[in-house]
Design a protein around this motif. Structure first.
Motif, PDB file in Angstrom:
ATOM      1  N   UNK A   1       2.104 -11.041   6.529  1.00 32.34           N
ATOM      2  CA  UNK A   1       2.055  -9.633   6.407  1.00 32.34           C
ATOM      3  C   UNK A   1       2.871  -8.749   7.334  1.00 32.34           C
ATOM      4  N   UNK A   2       2.763  -9.215   8.606  1.00 31.27           N
ATOM      5  CA  UNK A   2       3.529  -8.122   9.562  1.00 31.27           C
ATOM      6  C   UNK A   2       5.279  -8.492   9.289  1.00 31.27           C
ATOM      7  N   UNK A   3       5.424  -9.586   8.919  1.00 33.75           N
ATOM      8  CA  UNK A   3       6.957  -9.584   8.695  1.00 33.75           C
ATOM      9  C   UNK A   3       7.192  -8.887   7.374  1.00 33.75           C
ATOM     10  N   UNK A   4       6.735  -9.027   6.457  1.00 32.91           N
ATOM     11  CA  UNK A   4       6.711  -8.109   5.303  1.00 32.91           C
ATOM     12  C   UNK A   4       6.711  -6.684   5.621  1.00 32.91           C
ATOM     13  N   UNK A   5       5.747  -6.233   6.341  1.00 35.30           N
ATOM     14  CA  UNK A   5       5.931  -4.835   6.686  1.00 35.30           C
ATOM     15  C   UNK A   5       6.706  -4.445   7.583  1.00 35.30           C
ATOM     16  N   UNK A   6       7.461  -5.195   8.559  1.00 32.50           N
ATOM     17  CA  UNK A   6       8.833  -4.876   9.281  1.00 32.50           C
ATOM     18  C   UNK A   6       9.736  -5.018   8.287  1.00 32.50           C
ATOM     19  N   UNK A   7       9.939  -6.034   7.261  1.00 31.60           N
ATOM     20  CA  UNK A   7      11.145  -6.113   6.564  1.00 31.60           C
ATOM     21  C   UNK A   7      11.263  -4.824   5.562  1.00 31.60           C
ATOM     22  N   UNK A   8      10.368  -4.465   5.051  1.00 29.13           N
ATOM     23  CA  UNK A   8      10.270  -3.493   4.049  1.00 29.13           C
ATOM     24  C   UNK A   8      10.332  -2.247   4.652  1.00 29.13           C
ATOM     25  N   UNK A   9       9.748  -2.066   5.881  1.00 30.78           N
ATOM     26  CA  UNK A   9      10.323  -0.844   6.731  1.00 30.78           C
ATOM     27  C   UNK A   9      11.577  -0.664   6.852  1.00 30.78           C
ATOM     28  N   UNK A  10      12.498  -1.808   7.335  1.00 32.12           N
ATOM     29  CA  UNK A  10      13.625  -1.783   7.590  1.00 32.12           C
ATOM     30  C   UNK A  10      14.323  -1.576   6.449  1.00 32.12           C
ATOM     31  N   UNK A  11      14.042  -2.159   5.179  1.00 34.05           N
ATOM     32  CA  UNK A  11      14.658  -1.757   3.761  1.00 34.05           C
ATOM     33  C   UNK A  11      14.493  -0.288   3.425  1.00 34.05           C
ATOM     34  N   UNK A  12      13.815   0.327   3.824  1.00 33.90           N
ATOM     35  CA  UNK A  12      13.305   1.793   3.223  1.00 33.90           C
ATOM     36  C   UNK A  12      14.625   2.531   3.799  1.00 33.90           C
ATOM     37  N   UNK A  13      15.331   2.133   4.708  1.00 28.87           N
ATOM     38  CA  UNK A  13      16.117   3.187   5.440  1.00 28.87           C
ATOM     39  C   UNK A  13      17.750   2.536   4.980  1.00 28.87           C
ATOM     40  N   UNK A  14      17.831   1.440   4.415  1.00 29.43           N
ATOM     41  CA  UNK A  14      19.236   1.033   3.921  1.00 29.43           C
ATOM     42  C   UNK A  14      19.756   1.841   3.018  1.00 29.43           C
ATOM     43  N   UNK A  15      21.089   1.936   2.736  1.00 34.10           N
ATOM     44  CA  UNK A  15      21.589   2.282   1.743  1.00 34.10           C
ATOM     45  C   UNK A  15      21.499   1.373   0.224  1.00 34.10           C
ATOM     46  N   UNK A  16      21.822   2.503  -0.984  1.00 36.25           N
ATOM     47  CA  UNK A  16      21.461   1.504  -2.159  1.00 36.25           C
ATOM     48  C   UNK A  16      21.857   0.188  -2.231  1.00 36.25           C
ATOM     49  N   UNK A  17      20.932  -0.687  -2.590  1.00 30.97           N
ATOM     50  CA  UNK A  17      21.353  -2.007  -2.787  1.00 30.97           C
ATOM     51  C   UNK A  17      21.085  -2.898  -1.390  1.00 30.97           C
TER      52      UNK A  17
ATOM     53  N   UNK B   1       0.905  -1.163   0.046  1.00 33.60           N
ATOM     54  CA  UNK B   1      -0.148   0.166   0.134  1.00 33.60           C
ATOM     55  C   UNK B   1       0.863   1.224  -0.145  1.00 33.60           C
ATOM     56  N   UNK B   2       1.745   1.250   0.829  1.00 33.20           N
ATOM     57  CA  UNK B   2       2.783   2.600   1.016  1.00 33.20           C
ATOM     58  C   UNK B   2       3.847   2.165   1.728  1.00 33.20           C
ATOM     59  N   UNK B   3       5.061   2.839   1.341  1.00 32.46           N
ATOM     60  CA  UNK B   3       6.518   3.089   1.979  1.00 32.46           C
ATOM     61  C   UNK B   3       6.912   4.255   2.206  1.00 32.46           C
ATOM     62  N   UNK B   4       7.103   4.556   3.377  1.00 30.73           N
ATOM     63  CA  UNK B   4       7.874   5.932   3.853  1.00 30.73           C
ATOM     64  C   UNK B   4       8.979   5.491   4.495  1.00 30.73           C
ATOM     65  N   UNK B   5       9.888   6.518   4.671  1.00 30.27           N
ATOM     66  CA  UNK B   5      11.241   6.153   5.538  1.00 30.27           C
ATOM     67  C   UNK B   5      10.853   5.606   6.947  1.00 30.27           C
ATOM     68  N   UNK B   6      11.207   4.393   7.102  1.00 23.58           N
ATOM     69  CA  UNK B   6      10.948   3.565   8.153  1.00 23.58           C
ATOM     70  C   UNK B   6       9.561   3.185   8.534  1.00 23.58           C
ATOM     71  N   UNK B   7       8.815   3.107   7.530  1.00 23.84           N
ATOM     72  CA  UNK B   7       7.516   2.858   7.690  1.00 23.84           C
ATOM     73  C   UNK B   7       7.027   1.915   6.525  1.00 23.84           C
ATOM     74  N   UNK B   8       5.932   0.957   6.479  1.00 24.15           N
ATOM     75  CA  UNK B   8       5.465   0.239   5.176  1.00 24.15           C
ATOM     76  C   UNK B   8       4.082  -0.179   5.794  1.00 24.15           C
ATOM     77  N   UNK B   9       3.135  -0.086   4.659  1.00 24.84           N
ATOM     78  CA  UNK B   9       1.797  -0.742   5.167  1.00 24.84           C
ATOM     79  C   UNK B   9       1.487  -1.775   3.749  1.00 24.84           C
ATOM     80  N   UNK B  10       1.121  -2.882   4.259  1.00 22.31           N
ATOM     81  CA  UNK B  10       0.616  -3.979   3.448  1.00 22.31           C
ATOM     82  C   UNK B  10      -0.689  -4.480   3.501  1.00 22.31           C
TER      83      UNK B  10
END
Lengths: 170, 170, 170, 170
Positions: D62-78, D30-39
């Motif tokens: 769903x919760x695992x993915x929302x946590x994982x992609x929230x974390x990924x949003x803050x990582x450097x390129x790659x 649904x959405x990704x913001x820095x440090x946040x993700x909704x699925x």
């Protein structure tokens, strides 16, 4: 959240005062509101892990108590709680002049209550930093017979006014 | 499992001895083998929850230490550990003359080590009953500078032979 | 462990067959013994995370089911279970031709049952590697009225012989 | 929180699109913001446990993915993520026309990121009820070689622009 027992503060304070381990830590019951509880503890040399900071076990004990008493605040008269399980994540080193645990009820229930707690480090200027966070399941204990440690015959805790003794858990 | 450091027992014993909180509990390092650690603790009135039994925080501290030192036993010279997180389930009341925690490494790793521990209650005849079980994640701490509590200036722990000071975690 | 219901295998098989999600995964109920359950699942492209391996959610679902049905095997006739909570640690990548989850009861109880499960990856030669481990709390559900999803009116599952419908949880 | 990679949304969307299991569920980013993700994910018969509600494994995925992609949003390129472990507590039955998971980063780190997620049930009128809550540890995966499932030779996922293949975990 609405407390089922108007005397919930006394009930929690009595249970807290009966904890030998809270005394050993020097933990202090700061406040109890319906579904919430705050407990703090000053740093001292008897609470350290091997790097001279708060031991994870100290932060966990404070968080467990904050969750348990948050749950207990919503139980009917005589209601007591047991920790079923908890998980705690450590986010930053346990470095501070004091640790402050704040527990809250996420979902009350007749049998099980789910709680969370944050543990903050407080520095000398009063500034707080999040050090750990807990997710816990508490169980309402049937208020029948509060048992002494059967293996040791350890002195039983006098039941508080309005409480009855509870039986062994699950 | 094969230890990367033949002096792993000394390294663990030194870290254990440096824990003010282990002394406060009266915990005892019973044994360390590669990937395994046993810690026990006699019951006394200073360790109780509000029903006169072992506080959940005591059992958790013993299990956390047993997991952490099991992980530390497999690290290279100078390696130290920090608790990332753990979950503990309480199966039976903490009623016994002593609590015994046995930790073991499930999966060692350069950065993260996953461990489990069981905590048993021991009665006067030496019989043991499983009271709690933990699943934990430990992190190898870069052996750089072992920090005192920066907020308190608490006396730093002298580094053991073969260890170096470690930096703050994650 | 002794089953309270001699028909426990049928009861578990019926519940497993009623899980739309188990069918979606292609999961298979391999065996049920008193206090134990094994479930496996072949790898396919519909079960992957973003690196082409088993998604953590698949391994978790298998482990949750293995724990839940291990618990259910010990309940009296009509007894059903709900997952209260679980924690799972991932030790190695989910790379295999199949995943196998084995659950066992650590502590049965009238209300709560504590379980653990290991999830192994199986390669083409049948060799297994531990990939994940779970610690879970299951709750016996009062066998009253087995609810359809009230928000959707989704087709209700016919109750199995010897079971009754269960009410909503905690 | 400030993203280290301005293209974090594309990076997350590409990883999400590469998940065969997300497609199997019918999950939607649904959405990704820095440090946040909704699925979120619509209810259907292929997602049920044995009482006709959302299976715990679906809410967990769903919760695992929302946590994982929230974390990924803050990582450097790659940067990519792997689930180290998580714990989830189920508060209310998984009954709704859709499930919505919202993850957020509690503490970012170079190696480990601690996250939490709430999973709500949405009814036909759009009203939401908290059904589950997760606490998770995510690990940044070294962006070296993104592996296919070595045991199956399953078709590798084409690396997204700006990503490199990642090596096997811990």
């Amino acid at each position: 959240m609405t407390p089922a027992d108007p005397a919930f503060r006394d009930r929690v304070a009595t249970a807290f005062a009966a904890q030998g381990f809270a005394r050993t830590l020097g933990a202090r019951l700061v406040s109890v509101e319906p579904g919430r509880c705050e407990i703090d503890c000053m740093f001292h040399d008897g609470l350290t892990q091997h790097h001279g900071m708060f031991h994870a076990g100290v932060l966990t004990t404070l968080a467990d108590n904050a969750c348990g008493f948050a749950a207990m605040s919503l139980l009917p008269p005589g209601g007591e709680v047991l920790s079923v399980e908890f998980k705690i994540s450590f986010l930053r080193p346990g470095a501070g002049v004091a640790a402050v645990a704040r527990g809250e009820v996420l979902k009350p229930g007749r049998t099980l209550t789910t709680c969370r707690a944050d543990v903050h480090m407080r520095d000398a200027s009063g500034r707080e930093t999040l050090a750990a966070t807990m997710l816990a399941t508490m169980m309402a204990a049937a208020p029948e017979a509060r048992g002494a440690n059967p293996a040791t015959g350890a002195r039983d805790i006098p039941a508080a006014p309005g409480t009855r003794r509870i039986a062994a858990p699950p």
